[in-house]
Write a protein that holds these residues in place. Structure first.
Motif, PDB file in Angstrom:
ATOM      1  N   HIS A  33       0.914  -1.110  -0.102  1.00 21.56           N
ATOM      2  CA  HIS A  33      -0.299   0.008   0.245  1.00 21.56           C
ATOM      3  C   HIS A  33       0.961   1.321  -0.038  1.00 21.56           C
ATOM      4  O   HIS A  33       0.545   2.390  -0.636  1.00 21.56           O
ATOM      5  N   HIS A  60       1.048   4.138  -2.638  1.00 23.16           N
ATOM      6  CA  HIS A  60       0.772   5.747  -2.594  1.00 23.16           C
ATOM      7  C   HIS A  60       1.898   6.638  -3.075  1.00 23.16           C
ATOM      8  O   HIS A  60       1.669   7.520  -3.905  1.00 23.16           O
ATOM      9  N   SER A  76       0.325   9.468   5.836  1.00 19.92           N
ATOM     10  CA  SER A  76      -0.832   8.839   5.640  1.00 19.92           C
ATOM     11  C   SER A  76      -1.433   8.685   7.152  1.00 19.92           C
ATOM     12  O   SER A  76      -0.664   9.167   8.073  1.00 19.92           O
ATOM     13  N   ASP A 100      -6.726   7.076  -0.389  1.00 20.71           N
ATOM     14  CA  ASP A 100      -6.792   5.684  -0.519  1.00 20.71           C
ATOM     15  C   ASP A 100      -7.520   5.511  -1.909  1.00 20.71           C
ATOM     16  O   ASP A 100      -8.728   6.067  -2.071  1.00 20.71           O
TER      17      ASP A 100
HETATM   18 ZN    ZN Z   1      -3.298   5.138   2.271  1.00 20.27          ZN
END
Ligand code: ZN
Ligand code: KG4
Length: 344
Positions: free
Chosen positions: A111, A115, A149, A312
């Motif tokens: 993840h 990003h 984040s 996201d």
């Molecule tokens: Zn994220």
């Protein structure tokens, strides 16, 4: 190369169709924020159940919006960590089923890498779901990426595709976590980041001189001290209600000053001509403005994804997957969800 990508690591269910790691054919995002709001944070059990309810229709919508069918796909990419384990498993199971049924490659994606790769997506307006106006160039290697984040704050030297050197991390709260915790403490809503961002526009960022922890000290971060300073200030000033905009503007400025100062210093030290931002907090208007201004002063190119690609979304997953697929790096069907998957 047409990739269907799926993202369910936290509280957004998202599916996208991305061509050649750059062109967004569709990027459907279904947020669960309304279901978690009243609890002041994400309830993992609710998150998993909501992902199950919408994952299939969201995937279908992504295909329909892209005007493609399953048969047009070359691969399926999916976030397999880090994130909430129950949430990750929903996306992972869907991706495995589709890849198996179509007999096409499965690509597991980190993840945090996704990003970073939001910076490689074409920023021209594509579809009704992806209205962006910025049209910037891809970052050139090596570049510094500030990953900010809800769960992570990191400074990364991106030396090439998939080549990361993490030079700094938070020692306590992530930047987004600090925003969310301060908003919860002030009872101004959830998630805190966008609410504070908006409210700060009405306040004076120099009203309260909050601490800037570790400003001149290496590349690690520490944000829990700023959060505690806000709590202490409120406890000492019983009439704080009238000054909430000043309070949040000053808090936000303290966070942004630390992020901008360290990111610029990292770019200079590691001789990087470009800086990229990644993660939900890079949607913050004060951070976007601050880093662009400083970058200009220092002759460093600053690249920031459009707002919709900061938080996201599955398109960024498809962007990273393209480069892995090109290198033949696909995943086996026993790919596991890993809640604490690291970048490097
Ligand atoms: Zn994220
Ligand atoms: O990247 P993201 O969508 O999910 C994670 O991977 O964590 O980031 C979510 C975080 C939340 O903490 C949220 O409050 C923060 O990003 N955020 C913002 C803004 N928009 C989202 N923080 C500051 N200003 C914003 N405009």
């Amino acid at each position: 190369m047409l990739i269907l990508s799926i993202e369910t690591s936290c509280d957004e269910t998202s599916a996208a169709v991305v061509k050649d790691g750059s062109e967004i054919f569709s990027n459907i995002i279904s947020s669960q924020v309304e279901f978690h709001k009243k609890y002041g944070g994400i309830v993992p059990e609710i998150a998993s159940r909501k992902h199950i309810e919408v994952i299939n229709p969201i995937i279908q919508e992504a295909l329909d919006n892209a005007k493609v069918t399953f048969k047009d796909l070359d691969a399926v990419a999916v976030t397999h960590g880090p994130g909430l384990i129950g949430s990750l498993i929903v996306g992972l199971s869907a991706a495995k089923s589709i890849a198996y049924a179509l007999n096409i490659p499965l690509i597991g994606i980190n993840h945090l890498e996704a990003h970073i790769y939001a910076n490689f997506l074409n920023r021209k307006p594509q579809t009704a779901n992806c209205k962006t106006t910025e049209n910037l160039k891809n970052p050139k290697f090596p570049f510094i990426c500030l990953v900010v984040s809800g769960g992570h704050t990191m400074l990364v030297v991106v030396e090439g595709h998939g080549k990361y050197k993490v030079i700094g991390r938070t020692r306590d709260d992530a930047a987004g976590e600090a925003f969310d915790k301060v908003a919860r403490f002030l009872k101004i809503g959830y998630p805190g980041g966008p609410i504070i961002d908006k409210m700060a526009k009405e306040g004076n960022p120099t009203a309260i001189n909050f601490t800037r922890p570790m400003l001149n000290d290496g590349f690690d971060f520490s944000f829990s001290g700023i959060k505690t300073a806000v709590v202490t200030h409120v406890k000492r000033n019983r009439d704080f209600q009238s000054q909430v905009p000043d309070l949040v503007a000053s808090f936000q400025q303290a966070i942004v000053d630390v992020l901008v100062t360290k990111t610029i210093r990292a770019a200079k030290k590691y001789k990087c001509k470009s800086i990229a931002l990644a993660g939900g907090v890079s949607a913050n208007s004060c951070l976007r403005k601050g880093i662009k201004e400083k970058g200009k002063e220092e002759g460093i190119t600053v690249i920031i994804p459009p707002l919709i690609l900061c938080t996201d979304n599955a398109a960024m997953v498809g962007a990273r997957a393209y480069y892995l697929l090109k290198e033949g790096k696909t995943s086996d069907f026993d790919l596991a969800a890993v809640a604490s998957l690291r970048l490097a």
